[in-house]
Motif scaffolding. Structure first.
Motif, PDB file in Angstrom:
ATOM      1  N   VAL A   1      23.451  73.984  12.188  1.00  0.00           N
ATOM      2  CA  VAL A   1      24.244  74.937  11.295  1.00  0.00           C
ATOM      3  C   VAL A   1      24.142  74.224   9.778  1.00  0.00           C
ATOM      4  N   ILE A   2      24.377  73.012   9.643  1.00  0.00           N
ATOM      5  CA  ILE A   2      24.666  72.548   8.445  1.00  0.00           C
ATOM      6  C   ILE A   2      23.242  72.856   7.633  1.00  0.00           C
ATOM      7  N   LEU A   3      21.920  72.491   8.253  1.00  0.00           N
ATOM      8  CA  LEU A   3      20.502  72.812   7.692  1.00  0.00           C
ATOM      9  C   LEU A   3      20.525  74.276   7.324  1.00  0.00           C
ATOM     10  N   PHE A   4      20.633  75.107   8.521  1.00  0.00           N
ATOM     11  CA  PHE A   4      20.154  76.523   8.264  1.00  0.00           C
ATOM     12  C   PHE A   4      21.226  77.660   8.114  1.00  0.00           C
ATOM     13  N   VAL A   5      22.570  77.509   8.349  1.00  0.00           N
ATOM     14  CA  VAL A   5      23.575  78.372   8.102  1.00  0.00           C
ATOM     15  C   VAL A   5      24.267  78.092   6.977  1.00  0.00           C
ATOM     16  N   GLY A   6      24.717  77.014   6.822  1.00  0.00           N
ATOM     17  CA  GLY A   6      25.330  76.677   5.508  1.00  0.00           C
ATOM     18  C   GLY A   6      26.923  77.209   5.429  1.00  0.00           C
ATOM     19  N   ASN A   7      27.447  77.517   6.480  1.00  0.00           N
ATOM     20  CA  ASN A   7      28.760  77.999   6.441  1.00  0.00           C
ATOM     21  C   ASN A   7      29.800  76.939   6.710  1.00  0.00           C
ATOM     22  N   GLU A   8      30.444  76.589   5.793  1.00  0.00           N
ATOM     23  CA  GLU A   8      31.425  75.380   5.703  1.00  0.00           C
ATOM     24  C   GLU A   8      32.503  75.572   6.674  1.00  0.00           C
ATOM     25  N   ALA A   9      33.164  76.760   6.863  1.00  0.00           N
ATOM     26  CA  ALA A   9      34.204  76.600   7.802  1.00  0.00           C
ATOM     27  C   ALA A   9      33.680  76.430   9.330  1.00  0.00           C
ATOM     28  N   LEU A  10      32.532  77.131   9.394  1.00  0.00           N
ATOM     29  CA  LEU A  10      31.807  76.953  10.799  1.00  0.00           C
ATOM     30  C   LEU A  10      31.353  75.388  10.947  1.00  0.00           C
ATOM     31  N   GLU A  11      30.926  74.895   9.982  1.00  0.00           N
ATOM     32  CA  GLU A  11      30.530  73.391  10.085  1.00  0.00           C
ATOM     33  C   GLU A  11      31.895  72.524  10.367  1.00  0.00           C
ATOM     34  N   ALA A  12      33.003  72.749   9.912  1.00  0.00           N
ATOM     35  CA  ALA A  12      34.209  71.995   9.937  1.00  0.00           C
ATOM     36  C   ALA A  12      34.553  72.299  11.515  1.00  0.00           C
ATOM     37  N   LEU A  13      34.601  73.709  11.738  1.00  0.00           N
ATOM     38  CA  LEU A  13      35.025  73.758  13.161  1.00  0.00           C
ATOM     39  C   LEU A  13      34.256  73.151  14.203  1.00  0.00           C
ATOM     40  N   LEU A  14      32.962  73.121  14.020  1.00  0.00           N
ATOM     41  CA  LEU A  14      32.142  72.352  14.996  1.00  0.00           C
ATOM     42  C   LEU A  14      32.402  70.765  15.116  1.00  0.00           C
ATOM     43  N   ILE A  15      32.519  70.246  13.822  1.00  0.00           N
ATOM     44  CA  ILE A  15      32.713  68.686  13.763  1.00  0.00           C
ATOM     45  C   ILE A  15      34.041  68.458  14.334  1.00  0.00           C
ATOM     46  N   MET A  16      34.904  69.092  13.943  1.00  0.00           N
ATOM     47  CA  MET A  16      36.581  68.992  14.591  1.00  0.00           C
ATOM     48  C   MET A  16      36.141  69.156  16.132  1.00  0.00           C
ATOM     49  N   SER A  17      35.534  70.285  16.668  1.00  0.00           N
ATOM     50  CA  SER A  17      35.453  70.340  18.180  1.00  0.00           C
ATOM     51  C   SER A  17      34.692  69.445  18.765  1.00  0.00           C
ATOM     52  N   VAL A  18      33.413  68.798  18.110  1.00  0.00           N
ATOM     53  CA  VAL A  18      32.734  67.954  18.780  1.00  0.00           C
ATOM     54  C   VAL A  18      33.552  66.572  18.883  1.00  0.00           C
ATOM     55  N   PHE A  19      34.155  66.002  17.986  1.00  0.00           N
ATOM     56  CA  PHE A  19      34.951  64.979  18.001  1.00  0.00           C
ATOM     57  C   PHE A  19      36.494  65.226  18.991  1.00  0.00           C
ATOM     58  N   GLY A  20      36.718  66.443  19.002  1.00  0.00           N
ATOM     59  CA  GLY A  20      37.772  66.428  20.039  1.00  0.00           C
ATOM     60  C   GLY A  20      37.245  66.446  21.389  1.00  0.00           C
ATOM     61  N   MET A  21      36.230  67.214  21.635  1.00  0.00           N
ATOM     62  CA  MET A  21      35.488  67.089  23.036  1.00  0.00           C
ATOM     63  C   MET A  21      35.054  65.656  23.454  1.00  0.00           C
ATOM     64  N   PHE A  22      34.600  64.782  22.340  1.00  0.00           N
ATOM     65  CA  PHE A  22      34.086  63.534  22.778  1.00  0.00           C
ATOM     66  C   PHE A  22      35.360  62.796  23.267  1.00  0.00           C
ATOM     67  N   LEU A  23      36.350  62.817  22.571  1.00  0.00           N
ATOM     68  CA  LEU A  23      37.514  61.972  22.989  1.00  0.00           C
ATOM     69  C   LEU A  23      38.318  62.231  24.007  1.00  0.00           C
ATOM     70  N   PHE A  24      38.158  63.866  24.249  1.00  0.00           N
ATOM     71  CA  PHE A  24      38.851  64.436  25.353  1.00  0.00           C
ATOM     72  C   PHE A  24      38.056  63.684  26.758  1.00  0.00           C
ATOM     73  N   LEU A  25      36.851  63.903  26.622  1.00  0.00           N
ATOM     74  CA  LEU A  25      35.841  63.363  27.709  1.00  0.00           C
ATOM     75  C   LEU A  25      35.993  61.863  28.028  1.00  0.00           C
ATOM     76  N   LEU A  26      36.143  61.309  27.031  1.00  0.00           N
ATOM     77  CA  LEU A  26      36.439  59.665  26.931  1.00  0.00           C
ATOM     78  C   LEU A  26      37.884  59.382  27.699  1.00  0.00           C
ATOM     79  N   GLY A  27      38.897  60.155  27.454  1.00  0.00           N
ATOM     80  CA  GLY A  27      40.033  60.093  28.198  1.00  0.00           C
ATOM     81  C   GLY A  27      39.908  60.532  29.650  1.00  0.00           C
ATOM     82  N   VAL A  28      39.144  61.418  29.835  1.00  0.00           N
ATOM     83  CA  VAL A  28      38.916  61.959  31.152  1.00  0.00           C
ATOM     84  C   VAL A  28      38.296  61.065  32.135  1.00  0.00           C
TER      85      VAL A  28
END
Length: 186
Positions: free
Chosen positions: A50-77
């Motif tokens: 998305v960063i390389l080909f789309v260039g949509n900063e709002a989507l990038e921020a959403l994905l970054i926060m979601s990936v970090f959140g998913m990683f930490l959530f699954l770590l807790g699980v």
């Protein structure tokens, strides 16, 4: 620019980890944490594209926060999964520990044990880290009771209790996911 570089670096690191997991078939021994690492790699890979080909900063921020959140959530699980599923008590030989330096001088310690289960020898670190004060009382070569997962004997814990750090992982996961949702709505 800094966040983009961080995403590329994390994609590379989780990609290398994924290759090692698949090459060494670690997913058969410790499946849940391997799934977390592989899904996090996929999330960062998608974010990189998305960063390389789309260039949509709002989507990038959403994905970054979601990936970090998913990683930490699954770590807790994973932590809770280990506590509840590791219910077979066995005696294992203490072989030392692995240390993982963190921020602010805080280091995590994962004891390593050797044991045999169903005719297979294991040399594994515990899924959950323990305080160093607990390790100081342990002597290499002595046997100690640990708890293993009967279906995946490579998954083991020293103590069957939920740690405070697990609660913190869930707290940060929720924070990242809420920020991602609020970011999307703004």
């Amino acid at each position: 620019m800094v966040m983009e570089a961080l995403v590329y670096i994390l994609t590379l690191l989780f990609g290398v980890s994924t290759v090692i997991i698949i090459k060494n078939k670690r997913y058969k021994v410790v499946p849940f944490i391997c799934l977390d690492i592989i899904l996090t790699f996929a999330g960062f890979a998608i974010t990189s594209f998305v960063i390389l080909f789309v260039g949509n900063e709002a989507l990038e921020a959403l994905l970054i926060m979601s990936v970090f959140g998913m990683f930490l959530f699954l770590l807790g699980v994973n932590d809770i999964y280990a506590v509840f599923c590791c219910n077979q008590k066995i005696e294992a030989i203490y072989c030392g520990y692995n240390s993982y330096p963190g921020r602010y001088g805080i280091t995590s310690y994962a004891p390593v044990f050797g044991y045999v289960c169903n005719g297979t020898a294991y040399h594994e670190q515990t899924t959950l880290t323990v305080p160093y004060r607990l390790l100081r009382r342990m002597t290499e070569g002595n046997t100690y009771p640990i708890y293993i997962h009967s279906k995946h004997p490579g998954v083991c814990v020293l103590k069957r209790r939920i740690r405070f750090t697990t609660v913190i992982e869930f707290g940060f996961a929720i924070m990242f996911l809420v920020v991602a949702i609020l970011w999307q709505q703004s």
